[in-house]
Design an enzyme around this catalytic site. Structure first.
Site, PDB file in Angstrom:
ATOM      1  N   CYS A 115      35.620  41.085  28.692  1.00  8.83           N
ATOM      2  CA  CYS A 115      34.825  40.476  29.674  1.00  8.83           C
ATOM      3  C   CYS A 115      33.541  39.807  29.049  1.00  8.83           C
ATOM      4  CB  CYS A 115      34.440  41.475  30.767  1.00  8.83           C
ATOM      5  SG  CYS A 115      33.428  40.634  32.144  1.00  8.83           S
TER       6      CYS A 115
ATOM      7  N   GLU B 172      51.635  36.910  52.518  1.00 11.32           N
ATOM      8  CA  GLU B 172      50.824  35.975  51.867  1.00 11.32           C
ATOM      9  C   GLU B 172      50.232  35.361  52.833  1.00 11.32           C
ATOM     10  OE1 GLU B 172      49.684  36.250  48.889  1.00 11.32           O
ATOM     11  OE2 GLU B 172      51.192  37.879  48.493  1.00 11.32           O
TER      12      GLU B 172
ATOM     13  N   CYS C  30      35.957  44.629  40.467  1.00 14.32           N
ATOM     14  CA  CYS C  30      35.102  43.574  40.248  1.00 14.32           C
ATOM     15  C   CYS C  30      34.642  43.131  41.359  1.00 14.32           C
ATOM     16  CB  CYS C  30      36.025  42.620  39.457  1.00 14.32           C
ATOM     17  SG  CYS C  30      34.959  41.360  38.672  1.00 14.32           S
TER      18      CYS C  30
END
Length: 312
Positions: free
Chosen positions: A198, A36, A182
């Site tokens: 959306c 991360e 996206c």
């Protein structure tokens, strides 16, 4: 409210998600923590191909990272950029024996803000919290037509949309949908599992509005001392590139110094332009001198790598 959409998201993830990424198949909180931190501001491909496995091989546990020197950690991080991430990892490892499992405790550690804390809780400890990174921010902005969303608005939408029954796969799917479907430009809306809800699908690239800015330029004179084929470097102590070795910047250039070229490097917030000068001179007592083979073992920045190439 979103059960149908959640099913569509999970179905998409089963078919198209990047389920084979190593940190998605690890139960070790430390390995997930490292991934991360590396993935902040860095593409998955770069982390996966060049840094994740070598770093874990060198520092396989939190204790191994804590016992290493900062120089060793920075050298392992070399080329990945944003070196404060490595410094914070090292500092955190020296403060704890095990990684905390709450948002509050995690955010007390150096370098861990809300985004990384949520990701660790979601992926390392399988908690029902959403994650927030660039791809997810873009999805949320388009789903709810948020042109210039605040962090508070994004977190509120993220918690509202979260699949609390299967948050692990949901969060991984959201990041993958942002990365693969996206996208910032030319999003593949007809293939998106979120298209039914959306609100921005007619003009998706309007959300969020990109803030255009001109990067300021910083000009520096770099003076390199060379003596008996050994080059002078100093270890930086200021916040910028702290801990890395490099060629020092000076205000005035001695008349006897030779101009050997220019280098430039673009950072997140500014562009650095360097005029490089070389001075053949006896070793000043305050300088450290290194051979080329010794420099290879030091952690240096990208701009210093460019400067070094002028001397080889």
């Amino acid at each position: 409210m979103y059960k149908t959409v959640h099913r569509q998201i999970h179905r998409w993830y089963e078919n198209y998600g990047r389920r084979d990424l190593p940190w998605r198949n690890s139960d070790d909180p430390y390995e997930i923590y490292i991934s991360e931190v590396m993935l902040q501001q860095t593409q998955v491909k770069t982390v996966l191909e060049h840094y994740y496995f070598p770093f874990l091989q060198k520092f396989p546990t939190l204790q191994a990272l804590a016992s290493a020197s900062l120089d060793e950690v920075l050298k392992a991080w070399e080329g990945l950029g944003y070196y404060n991430r490595a410094k914070h990892l090292h500092a955190s490892a020296q403060q704890i024996d095990t990684l905390p499992d709450t948002l509050e405790a995690l955010q007390k550690l150096p370098g861990i803000g809300p985004n990384i804390a949520h990701a660790i809780c979601a992926f390392a400890f399988k908690q029902s919290v959403p994650v927030m990174e660039a791809n997810v921010k873009r999805i949320l902005s388009r789903l709810f037509t948020l042109s210039t969303p605040t962090a508070k608005e994004l977190w509120e939408k993220a918690y509202t949309l979260l699949d609390r029954e299967n948050p692990f796969d949901y969060n991984q799917a959201m990041m993958d949908i942002g990365a693969l479907i996206c996208t910032p430009r030319q999003p593949k809306c007809t293939h998106c599992p979120l298209q039914t809800i959306c609100q921005g699908k007619e003009n998706p690239t309007l959300y969020p509005q990109k803030q255009t800015k001109t990067l300021p330029r910083r000009i520096e004179n770099i003076l390199i001392y060379r003596h008996h084929d050994r080059l002078s470097l100093t270890q930086r102590t200021k916040r910028f590139l702290h801990g890395l070795w490099g060629f020092p910047s000076v205000e005035k250039i001695p008349k006897s110094a030779q101009s050997i070229g220019e280098v430039s490097h673009t950072y997140t917030h500014f562009k650095l332009l360097c005029d490089i000068y070389l001075l053949e001179e006896e070793i000043p007592t305050e300088k450290y001198y290194f051979s080329l083979s010794e420099i290879e073992k030091l952690a240096i920045s990208k701009v210093d790598e460019k400067i070094l190439k002028l001397l080889i």
